[in-house]
Scaffold this motif. Structure first.
Motif, PDB file in Angstrom:
ATOM      1  N   MET A 104       0.921  -1.128  -0.053  1.00 38.06           N
ATOM      2  CA  MET A 104      -0.065  -0.064   0.087  1.00 38.06           C
ATOM      3  C   MET A 104       0.933   1.352  -0.016  1.00 38.06           C
ATOM      4  N   LEU A 105       1.893   1.251   0.819  1.00 37.18           N
ATOM      5  CA  LEU A 105       2.841   2.503   0.603  1.00 37.18           C
ATOM      6  C   LEU A 105       3.594   2.455  -0.636  1.00 37.18           C
ATOM      7  N   GLY A 106       3.753   1.435  -1.203  1.00 37.64           N
ATOM      8  CA  GLY A 106       4.452   1.731  -2.640  1.00 37.64           C
ATOM      9  C   GLY A 106       3.396   2.046  -3.661  1.00 37.64           C
ATOM     10  N   SER A 107       2.058   2.107  -3.394  1.00 36.79           N
ATOM     11  CA  SER A 107       1.391   2.380  -4.270  1.00 36.79           C
ATOM     12  C   SER A 107       0.438   3.686  -4.235  1.00 36.79           C
ATOM     13  N   PHE A 108       0.479   4.198  -2.948  1.00 34.69           N
ATOM     14  CA  PHE A 108      -0.121   5.377  -2.453  1.00 34.69           C
ATOM     15  C   PHE A 108       0.668   6.322  -1.828  1.00 34.69           C
ATOM     16  N   TYR A 109       1.698   5.918  -1.039  1.00 38.64           N
ATOM     17  CA  TYR A 109       2.188   6.815  -0.346  1.00 38.64           C
ATOM     18  C   TYR A 109       3.636   7.358  -0.769  1.00 38.64           C
ATOM     19  N   LEU A 110       4.427   6.495  -1.435  1.00 35.64           N
ATOM     20  CA  LEU A 110       5.734   6.669  -1.997  1.00 35.64           C
ATOM     21  C   LEU A 110       5.894   7.366  -3.318  1.00 35.64           C
ATOM     22  N   PRO A 111       5.097   7.203  -4.511  1.00 34.61           N
ATOM     23  CA  PRO A 111       5.064   7.476  -5.801  1.00 34.61           C
ATOM     24  C   PRO A 111       5.657   8.958  -5.948  1.00 34.61           C
ATOM     25  N   SER A 112       4.987   9.832  -5.278  1.00 34.46           N
ATOM     26  CA  SER A 112       5.065  11.300  -5.564  1.00 34.46           C
ATOM     27  C   SER A 112       6.516  11.703  -4.813  1.00 34.46           C
ATOM     28  N   ARG A 113       7.121  11.196  -3.487  1.00 35.16           N
ATOM     29  CA  ARG A 113       7.972  11.298  -3.009  1.00 35.16           C
ATOM     30  C   ARG A 113       9.095  10.738  -3.442  1.00 35.16           C
ATOM     31  N   LEU A 114       8.967   9.721  -4.198  1.00 38.85           N
ATOM     32  CA  LEU A 114      10.223   8.947  -5.065  1.00 38.85           C
ATOM     33  C   LEU A 114      10.549  10.010  -6.231  1.00 38.85           C
ATOM     34  N   MET A 115       9.509  10.361  -6.684  1.00 34.86           N
ATOM     35  CA  MET A 115       9.773  11.275  -8.153  1.00 34.86           C
ATOM     36  C   MET A 115      10.516  12.677  -7.441  1.00 34.86           C
ATOM     37  N   ALA A 116      10.040  13.112  -6.349  1.00 32.00           N
ATOM     38  CA  ALA A 116      10.463  14.388  -6.095  1.00 32.00           C
ATOM     39  C   ALA A 116      12.109  14.104  -5.430  1.00 32.00           C
ATOM     40  N   PHE A 117      12.291  12.871  -4.891  1.00 29.55           N
ATOM     41  CA  PHE A 117      13.738  12.801  -4.499  1.00 29.55           C
ATOM     42  C   PHE A 117      14.516  12.469  -5.708  1.00 29.55           C
ATOM     43  N   ARG A 118      13.880  11.775  -6.487  1.00 27.19           N
ATOM     44  CA  ARG A 118      14.881  11.534  -7.961  1.00 27.19           C
ATOM     45  C   ARG A 118      14.975  13.017  -8.763  1.00 27.19           C
ATOM     46  N   HIS A 119      13.877  13.793  -8.828  1.00 25.19           N
ATOM     47  CA  HIS A 119      14.346  15.126  -9.184  1.00 25.19           C
ATOM     48  C   HIS A 119      15.442  15.880  -8.662  1.00 25.19           C
ATOM     49  N   LYS A 120      15.622  15.735  -7.292  1.00 29.72           N
ATOM     50  CA  LYS A 120      16.621  16.449  -6.243  1.00 29.72           C
ATOM     51  C   LYS A 120      17.938  15.718  -6.487  1.00 29.72           C
ATOM     52  N   HIS A 121      18.093  14.465  -6.589  1.00 29.62           N
ATOM     53  CA  HIS A 121      19.362  13.690  -6.707  1.00 29.62           C
ATOM     54  C   HIS A 121      19.229  12.972  -8.089  1.00 29.62           C
ATOM     55  N   PRO A 122      19.324  13.382  -9.251  1.00 36.66           N
ATOM     56  CA  PRO A 122      19.322  12.649 -10.372  1.00 36.66           C
ATOM     57  C   PRO A 122      20.389  11.516 -10.654  1.00 36.66           C
ATOM     58  N   GLU A 123      21.190  11.866 -10.214  1.00 34.30           N
ATOM     59  CA  GLU A 123      22.436  10.945 -10.358  1.00 34.30           C
ATOM     60  C   GLU A 123      22.304   9.590  -9.537  1.00 34.30           C
ATOM     61  N   LEU A 124      21.449   9.533  -8.578  1.00 37.11           N
ATOM     62  CA  LEU A 124      21.199   8.349  -7.608  1.00 37.11           C
ATOM     63  C   LEU A 124      20.281   7.413  -8.178  1.00 37.11           C
ATOM     64  N   LYS A 125      20.564   6.003  -8.086  1.00 41.49           N
ATOM     65  CA  LYS A 125      19.531   5.235  -8.648  1.00 41.49           C
ATOM     66  C   LYS A 125      18.739   4.602  -7.658  1.00 41.49           C
ATOM     67  N   LEU A 126      17.500   4.460  -7.832  1.00 44.73           N
ATOM     68  CA  LEU A 126      16.526   4.098  -6.756  1.00 44.73           C
ATOM     69  C   LEU A 126      15.850   2.545  -7.196  1.00 44.73           C
ATOM     70  N   MET A 247      -5.020   5.827   3.549  1.00 42.29           N
ATOM     71  CA  MET A 247      -4.444   6.258   2.439  1.00 42.29           C
ATOM     72  C   MET A 247      -4.652   5.763   1.149  1.00 42.29           C
ATOM     73  N   ALA A 248      -5.289   4.466   1.202  1.00 46.66           N
ATOM     74  CA  ALA A 248      -5.610   3.742  -0.091  1.00 46.66           C
ATOM     75  C   ALA A 248      -6.934   4.329  -0.542  1.00 46.66           C
ATOM     76  N   ILE A 249      -7.711   5.025   0.107  1.00 46.82           N
ATOM     77  CA  ILE A 249      -9.139   5.262  -0.476  1.00 46.82           C
ATOM     78  C   ILE A 249      -9.040   6.783  -0.791  1.00 46.82           C
ATOM     79  N   SER A 250      -9.391   6.902  -1.992  1.00 48.30           N
ATOM     80  CA  SER A 250      -9.506   8.435  -2.393  1.00 48.30           C
ATOM     81  C   SER A 250     -10.711   8.692  -2.770  1.00 48.30           C
ATOM     82  N   ALA A 251     -11.123  10.165  -3.132  1.00 49.46           N
ATOM     83  CA  ALA A 251     -12.513  10.698  -3.327  1.00 49.46           C
ATOM     84  C   ALA A 251     -12.857   9.948  -4.660  1.00 49.46           C
ATOM     85  N   LYS A 252     -12.167   9.702  -5.459  1.00 49.98           N
ATOM     86  CA  LYS A 252     -12.531   9.028  -6.948  1.00 49.98           C
ATOM     87  C   LYS A 252     -13.100   7.510  -6.725  1.00 49.98           C
TER      88      LYS A 252
END
Length: 293
Positions: A104-126, A247-252
């Motif tokens: 559930m964290l991989g699907s609903f919590y982390l995606p936006s944070r992973l993209m933000a971290f990748r933007h800040k550190h593009p040289e690192l591999k996740l 976090m897994a339940i959204s308005a849509k």
């Protein structure tokens, strides 16, 4: 015996001749022969069987040589891993963050944070490994990942950790379900209905089964799947209810989320093994998550 001698033996084993091994090592052939001879003297055994012809010295490792070569392979590999880790710890110009997370964290919590971290550190591999809580814990214990997000119940003395999030567990149901009119639902009422469950290995299943055992209830499990979107579809169509993180339940989603009575919360920690050095890349990622909770 030192690492250079082990590397010399490894080159001999891989090339099959002193000439080719010396060339590969960028050293003189006599120096290579002397290095192997000193290693044999130090160990008191013959490592190489040598036969001569006019072109080269052909070789084959003895039984002792074969055993030592297997150890040499492991030692050389570990040395390379150590060198890579130290270099990665020295700066953030390279490195890899290997993290295991519950589904559930991989699907609903982390995606936006992973993209933000990748933007800040593009040289690192996740590298993200997603699965059940049991898989997440096992990967951390066996050092298949460097850090993991685990439940408070899975914290062990061998781990260092920080509390990442505290999330409420809710009951998910369709709008027409008999429990839809309730503002909150007791565990007793929850177990009176057909359930959609994660398969074995997920914390939610373990928790629900443990609560049923305490209440001497037998859960009516109608569906089992680890696909969260399928679970939500089944629930939305009124074929059962389930328990998920809020976090897994959204308005849509055509789903109602009702709290338990009394409320139930799940503490999730980001953890790593104490005896394993934390790289600069791992530390940067942990700090980023803690600052963007």
């Amino acid at each position: 015996m030192d690492i250079r001698q082990l590397k010399h033996l490894d080159a001999l084993a891989n090339t099959g001749s002193f000439t080719a091994a010396a060339k590969k090592l960028n050293m003189a052939q006599p120096a290579l022969s002397q290095s192997i001879k000193r290693l044999e003297v130090a160990l008191g055994v013959t490592l190489v069987n040598r036969t001569s012809n006019k072109h080269d010295k052909l070789l084959a490792l003895t039984a002792e040589g074969l055993v030592l070569h297997q150890h040499a392979i492991l030692i050389i590999k570990q040395l390379k891993q150590a060198e890579a880790q130290i270099k990665a710890m020295a700066n953030l110009t390279s490195g890899e963050v290997r993290i295991a997370v519950p589904g559930m964290l991989g699907s609903f919590y982390l995606p936006s944070r992973l993209m933000a971290f990748r933007h800040k550190h593009p040289e690192l591999k996740l590298s993200l490994f997603e699965g059940g809580t049991r898989d997440t814990l096992r990967m951390l214990q066996q050092e298949e990942v460097d850090i993991a997000i685990i439940t408070a119940q899975d914290l062990q003395p061998e781990f260092d950790s920080q509390l990442l999030i505290r999330e409420q567990m809710v009951i998910a149901m369709g709008a027409e379900h008999p429990l839809a009119e309730h503002s909150a639902v007791s565990l007793n009422d929850f177990f009176d209905h057909e359930l959609v469950m994660f398969k074995t290995g997920y914390f939610h299943r373990e928790w629900i089964l443990s609560q049923a055992k305490e209440l001497k209830k037998k859960p009516n499990i109608a569906f089992e799947t680890n696909l969260i979107n399928l679970i939500k579809q089944i629930v939305s169509q009124g074929f059962g209810i389930t328990s998920v993180l809020e976090m897994a339940i959204s308005a849509k989603d055509d789903i109602l989320a009702k709290p338990f009575d009394p409320p139930v919360f799940l503490n999730l920690h980001i953890a790593w093994k104490k005896q394993r050095p934390v790289s600069q890349a791992d530390r940067a990622f942990v700090d980023f998550l803690m600052n963007h909770r």
